[in-house]
Design a protein around this motif. Structure first.
Motif, PDB file in Angstrom:
ATOM      1  N   ILE B 216       1.192  -1.342   0.013  1.00  0.00           N
ATOM      2  CA  ILE B 216      -0.167  -0.300  -0.323  1.00  0.00           C
ATOM      3  C   ILE B 216       0.774   1.109   0.117  1.00  0.00           C
ATOM      4  CG2 ILE B 216      -1.286   1.989   1.346  1.00  0.00           C
ATOM      5  CD1 ILE B 216      -3.333  -0.976   0.361  1.00  0.00           C
ATOM      6  N   SER B 217       2.028   1.236   0.513  1.00  0.00           N
ATOM      7  CA  SER B 217       3.325   2.043   0.727  1.00  0.00           C
ATOM      8  C   SER B 217       3.140   2.499  -0.616  1.00  0.00           C
ATOM      9  CB  SER B 217       3.716   1.761   1.840  1.00  0.00           C
ATOM     10  OG  SER B 217       4.952   2.811   2.325  1.00  0.00           O
ATOM     11  N   TYR B 218       3.802   2.079  -1.588  1.00  0.00           N
ATOM     12  CA  TYR B 218       4.854   1.461  -2.803  1.00  0.00           C
ATOM     13  C   TYR B 218       3.296   2.045  -3.134  1.00  0.00           C
ATOM     14  CZ  TYR B 218       7.879  -2.342  -1.521  1.00  0.00           C
ATOM     15  OH  TYR B 218       8.938  -2.708  -0.800  1.00  0.00           O
ATOM     16  N   LEU B 219       2.279   1.879  -3.432  1.00  0.00           N
ATOM     17  CA  LEU B 219       1.349   2.259  -4.608  1.00  0.00           C
ATOM     18  C   LEU B 219       0.964   3.398  -4.008  1.00  0.00           C
ATOM     19  CD1 LEU B 219      -1.320  -0.332  -4.744  1.00  0.00           C
ATOM     20  CD2 LEU B 219      -0.260   0.514  -6.566  1.00  0.00           C
ATOM     21  N   ARG B 220       1.325   3.767  -3.166  1.00  0.00           N
ATOM     22  CA  ARG B 220       0.688   5.267  -2.977  1.00  0.00           C
ATOM     23  C   ARG B 220       1.581   6.599  -3.263  1.00  0.00           C
ATOM     24  NH1 ARG B 220      -1.368   4.656   3.326  1.00  0.00           N
ATOM     25  NH2 ARG B 220      -3.181   4.767   3.344  1.00  0.00           N
ATOM     26  N   ARG B 221       3.013   5.907  -3.012  1.00  0.00           N
ATOM     27  CA  ARG B 221       4.182   6.813  -3.937  1.00  0.00           C
ATOM     28  C   ARG B 221       3.809   6.535  -5.392  1.00  0.00           C
ATOM     29  NH1 ARG B 221       9.491   4.172  -1.409  1.00  0.00           N
ATOM     30  NH2 ARG B 221       8.316   3.634   0.765  1.00  0.00           N
ATOM     31  N   LYS B 222       3.257   6.351  -5.503  1.00  0.00           N
ATOM     32  CA  LYS B 222       3.372   6.227  -7.112  1.00  0.00           C
ATOM     33  C   LYS B 222       2.170   6.496  -7.366  1.00  0.00           C
ATOM     34  CE  LYS B 222       5.929   1.742  -7.967  1.00  0.00           C
ATOM     35  NZ  LYS B 222       6.293   0.987  -8.775  1.00  0.00           N
ATOM     36  N   ILE B 223       1.196   6.371  -7.105  1.00  0.00           N
ATOM     37  CA  ILE B 223      -0.624   7.338  -7.167  1.00  0.00           C
ATOM     38  C   ILE B 223      -0.631   8.500  -7.040  1.00  0.00           C
ATOM     39  CG2 ILE B 223      -1.081   4.564  -8.609  1.00  0.00           C
ATOM     40  CD1 ILE B 223      -3.445   4.853  -6.535  1.00  0.00           C
ATOM     41  N   ASP B 224      -0.589   8.845  -5.183  1.00  0.00           N
ATOM     42  CA  ASP B 224      -0.916   9.460  -4.820  1.00  0.00           C
ATOM     43  C   ASP B 224      -0.064  10.466  -4.078  1.00  0.00           C
ATOM     44  OD1 ASP B 224      -4.028   7.936  -4.903  1.00  0.00           O
ATOM     45  OD2 ASP B 224      -3.396   7.378  -2.158  1.00  0.00           O
ATOM     46  N   ALA B 225       1.320  10.394  -4.807  1.00  0.00           N
ATOM     47  CA  ALA B 225       2.207  11.551  -4.422  1.00  0.00           C
ATOM     48  C   ALA B 225       2.291  12.432  -5.328  1.00  0.00           C
ATOM     49  CB  ALA B 225       4.053  11.347  -5.184  1.00  0.00           C
ATOM     50  N   GLY B 226       1.912  13.193  -4.126  1.00  0.00           N
ATOM     51  CA  GLY B 226       1.873  14.596  -4.000  1.00  0.00           C
ATOM     52  C   GLY B 226       0.788  14.983  -4.886  1.00  0.00           C
ATOM     53  N   ARG B 227      -0.576  14.127  -4.996  1.00  0.00           N
ATOM     54  CA  ARG B 227      -1.876  14.173  -5.587  1.00  0.00           C
ATOM     55  C   ARG B 227      -3.328  14.554  -3.881  1.00  0.00           C
ATOM     56  NH1 ARG B 227       0.642  10.635 -10.013  1.00  0.00           N
ATOM     57  NH2 ARG B 227       0.186  11.485 -11.160  1.00  0.00           N
ATOM     58  N   GLU B 228      -3.852  14.535  -4.381  1.00  0.00           N
ATOM     59  CA  GLU B 228      -5.691  14.463  -3.295  1.00  0.00           C
ATOM     60  C   GLU B 228      -5.215  12.873  -3.740  1.00  0.00           C
ATOM     61  OE1 GLU B 228      -8.578  15.778  -1.105  1.00  0.00           O
ATOM     62  OE2 GLU B 228      -6.833  16.564  -2.600  1.00  0.00           O
ATOM     63  N   PRO B 229      -4.656  12.469  -2.227  1.00  0.00           N
ATOM     64  CA  PRO B 229      -5.253  10.518  -2.393  1.00  0.00           C
ATOM     65  C   PRO B 229      -6.657  10.059  -2.123  1.00  0.00           C
ATOM     66  CG  PRO B 229      -5.077  11.886   0.301  1.00  0.00           C
ATOM     67  CD  PRO B 229      -5.602  13.384  -0.907  1.00  0.00           C
ATOM     68  N   MET B 230      -5.975   9.024  -2.533  1.00  0.00           N
ATOM     69  CA  MET B 230      -7.092   8.312  -3.311  1.00  0.00           C
ATOM     70  C   MET B 230      -7.244   7.117  -2.887  1.00  0.00           C
ATOM     71  SD  MET B 230      -7.424   8.278  -7.275  1.00  0.00           S
ATOM     72  CE  MET B 230      -9.049   7.160  -7.257  1.00  0.00           C
ATOM     73  N   ILE B 231      -6.428   6.768  -1.846  1.00  0.00           N
ATOM     74  CA  ILE B 231      -6.252   5.556  -0.846  1.00  0.00           C
ATOM     75  C   ILE B 231      -5.952   5.665   0.269  1.00  0.00           C
ATOM     76  CG2 ILE B 231      -4.858   3.205  -0.256  1.00  0.00           C
ATOM     77  CD1 ILE B 231      -3.303   3.424  -3.068  1.00  0.00           C
ATOM     78  N   HIS B 232      -7.238   5.267   1.066  1.00  0.00           N
ATOM     79  CA  HIS B 232      -7.544   5.698   2.079  1.00  0.00           C
ATOM     80  C   HIS B 232      -7.222   4.231   3.711  1.00  0.00           C
ATOM     81  CE1 HIS B 232      -8.608   9.744   0.898  1.00  0.00           C
ATOM     82  NE2 HIS B 232      -9.342   8.677  -0.142  1.00  0.00           N
ATOM     83  N   THR B 233      -7.041   4.285   4.831  1.00  0.00           N
ATOM     84  CA  THR B 233      -6.966   4.134   5.219  1.00  0.00           C
ATOM     85  C   THR B 233      -7.348   3.815   6.690  1.00  0.00           C
ATOM     86  OG1 THR B 233      -4.430   4.099   5.829  1.00  0.00           O
ATOM     87  CG2 THR B 233      -5.169   3.022   7.683  1.00  0.00           C
ATOM     88  N   ARG B 234      -8.790   3.051   6.918  1.00  0.00           N
ATOM     89  CA  ARG B 234      -9.397   2.901   7.663  1.00  0.00           C
ATOM     90  C   ARG B 234      -8.908   1.808   8.906  1.00  0.00           C
ATOM     91  NH1 ARG B 234     -10.730   6.568   5.696  1.00  0.00           N
ATOM     92  NH2 ARG B 234     -13.299   6.961   4.877  1.00  0.00           N
ATOM     93  N   ARG B 235      -7.933   2.588   9.836  1.00  0.00           N
ATOM     94  CA  ARG B 235      -7.328   2.145  11.378  1.00  0.00           C
ATOM     95  C   ARG B 235      -8.576   1.219  11.848  1.00  0.00           C
ATOM     96  NH1 ARG B 235      -3.295   4.108  13.539  1.00  0.00           N
ATOM     97  NH2 ARG B 235      -2.884   3.242  15.797  1.00  0.00           N
ATOM     98  N   GLY B 236      -7.450  -0.077  11.513  1.00  0.00           N
ATOM     99  CA  GLY B 236      -8.564  -1.442  11.958  1.00  0.00           C
ATOM    100  C   GLY B 236      -9.384  -1.578  11.274  1.00  0.00           C
ATOM    101  N   ALA B 237      -9.901  -1.496  10.222  1.00  0.00           N
ATOM    102  CA  ALA B 237     -10.617  -2.377   9.496  1.00  0.00           C
ATOM    103  C   ALA B 237      -9.577  -2.630   8.526  1.00  0.00           C
ATOM    104  CB  ALA B 237     -11.911  -1.093   9.442  1.00  0.00           C
ATOM    105  N   GLY B 238      -9.177  -1.750   7.406  1.00  0.00           N
ATOM    106  CA  GLY B 238      -8.543  -2.292   6.091  1.00  0.00           C
ATOM    107  C   GLY B 238      -8.545  -0.818   5.026  1.00  0.00           C
TER     108      GLY B 238
END
Lengths: 246, 246
Positions: B216-238
């Motif tokens: 997930i961390s790798y993906l964020r670097r590549k697709i969310d880097a500098g932009r409005e994030p699309m991948i979100h964490t729901r702590r304790g859920a996924g």
DNA sequence: CCCCAAGCTGTGATTTCTCTGAGAAACCCA
DNA sequence: TGGGTTTCTCAGAGAAATCACAGCTTGGGG
């Protein structure tokens, strides 16, 4: 008539829009199976027969637009089959399958009439290409479609076997040519090494899968050398070709 | 035909609107169970068989739109099953399951007819993706639907393996690609780490559960880097993916 | 406001995949 | 028959991907 599917594949169709019909005749079940599978995938309608009499019977009823005919049949000579076939379907083009060492000159005589032949063991790309050529030339498919594949500034002529990039002619060996044709018939699509092997190498190839890597490497030297690359590796998935600009 | 479920999942359907039917053949019960569950979750109708004869019997009666076939069956050779299967259902696409090391020899010709294969151990995402591809291409599903997933300004092309965000191409590794595909096939839905691990990693993966976090961390670097994030964490859920604007 | 579990990410070892040079064998044409 | 060409195997170099580990950050319950 030709139409282009969403995947970018070009399909041959008959004048009335129905699928092209092909009759496959060979006594080895594995061969008819293999061919039927591959040709069906081209969007064609396939029937098969395992001997001369079956072939003639099926031909009369099925009225194919082209016939793939093994010269070596158990019950009758390939030539007799051909003769009788021609009585019912005078204009149907025939693609002969022959053993490698078969008498070349007799075949040469036969193909003078616009027919064609491939030697066993063949590659599926070869058979499909020749069949497409036959159907195209004899006009079973409506408008005589184009024999030139184009991807970006790269062109490949299936009839003359000429390949150019940015106008410069490029000499390719037979295997290189078939590999490039397969890639160019499936632009922008990832093709796995197994797919490539199944399609471009002959069905009895028993060697290492890394010939594909090797030939990709050869192709790159010839068509991508110094230019913007068009052949791309998708590590763990396969290869694809696409126009340089993008 | 495709339709979009309330959850935002896109489903393949047959021309008449009924669910796609898939036959799963493997002698290991754990595999057929695993696959049946996963494929049923796709909204498909599943039957399974544990040997060649059962497979043929079921196929005749069930008339599946696709078959998942283990090459290693107790009673008959995978190829014989294939041949006989093709006699009853000439156009049905087949997804072969093979052991990793058996790939080289007996796969020859198998992908030629548009069929495909995956090696054991596989990931469920892989199997589902390939099956969808087969069904799409062979036209068992009505209009050839397209192969591009879209969420917001993010696109993922299953054929070319191309991923773009806001028009910019993004290079992903194989695992990153599968993870993103899984997220994008389930937009706005929270996916637990366990679910992700079960779907995206092969069923025999024995490693640490935090690979998911890592990727997930790798993906964020590549697709969310500098932009409005699309991948979100729901702590304790996924995790979940959704368009940036919202 | 503090603390801890949950999540994130840098580092680096290991494995896997791909590319390519060198050379052997087969092939083809004259 | 002989030389150039083509195909293919083998193996080593290099690149890329995967993953474990560990320390750090963060969010939220108490």
């Amino acid at each position: 008539m030709t139409t282009t599917s969403p995947q970018g594949r070009t399909e041959l169709l008959r004048p009335d829009g129905s699928p092209v019909r092909v009759l496959v005749v060979d006594d080895e079940l594995s061969i008819t199976e293999l061919l039927s599978m591959a040709l069906r995938y081209e969007g064609w309608q396939i029937r098969s027969a395992g001997d001369g009499h079956g072939a003639l019977r099926t031909a009369r009823e099925f009225r194919p637009d082209a016939v793939v005919l093994d010269m070596m049949l158990p019950d009758m000579d390939g030539l007799s089959v051909l003769g009788r076939l021609r009585r019912d379907l005078p204009d149907v083009p025939v693609l002969f399958l022959t053993a490698k060492d078969a008498v070349e000159d007799r075949i040469a005589g036969l193909t003078a009439g616009g027919d064609d032949y491939v030697t066993k063991p063949f590659s599926l790309e070869e058979v499909v290409a020749r069949l497409r050529g036959l159907i195209r030339r004899t006009g079973a498919a409506d408008r005589r479609s184009d024999s030139v594949l184009v991807v970006g500034d790269l062109t490949l002529d299936e009839d003359s076997h000429e390949v150019t990039r940015g106008g410069d002619g490029i000499h390719l060996t037979a295997t290189e040519f078939e590999l490039l044709r397969f890639l160019m018939r499936n632009p922008r699509r990832v093709l796995s090494k197994a797919q490539i092997l199944d399609r471009v190498w002959s069905y009895d190839f028993g060697g290492q899968a890394n010939v594909v890597e090797l030939y990709i490497s050869y192709l790159r030297r010839k068509i991508d050398a110094g230019r913007e690359p068009m052949i791309h590796t998708r590590r763990g998935a396969g290869y694809l070709i696409k126009p340089a600009a993008s």
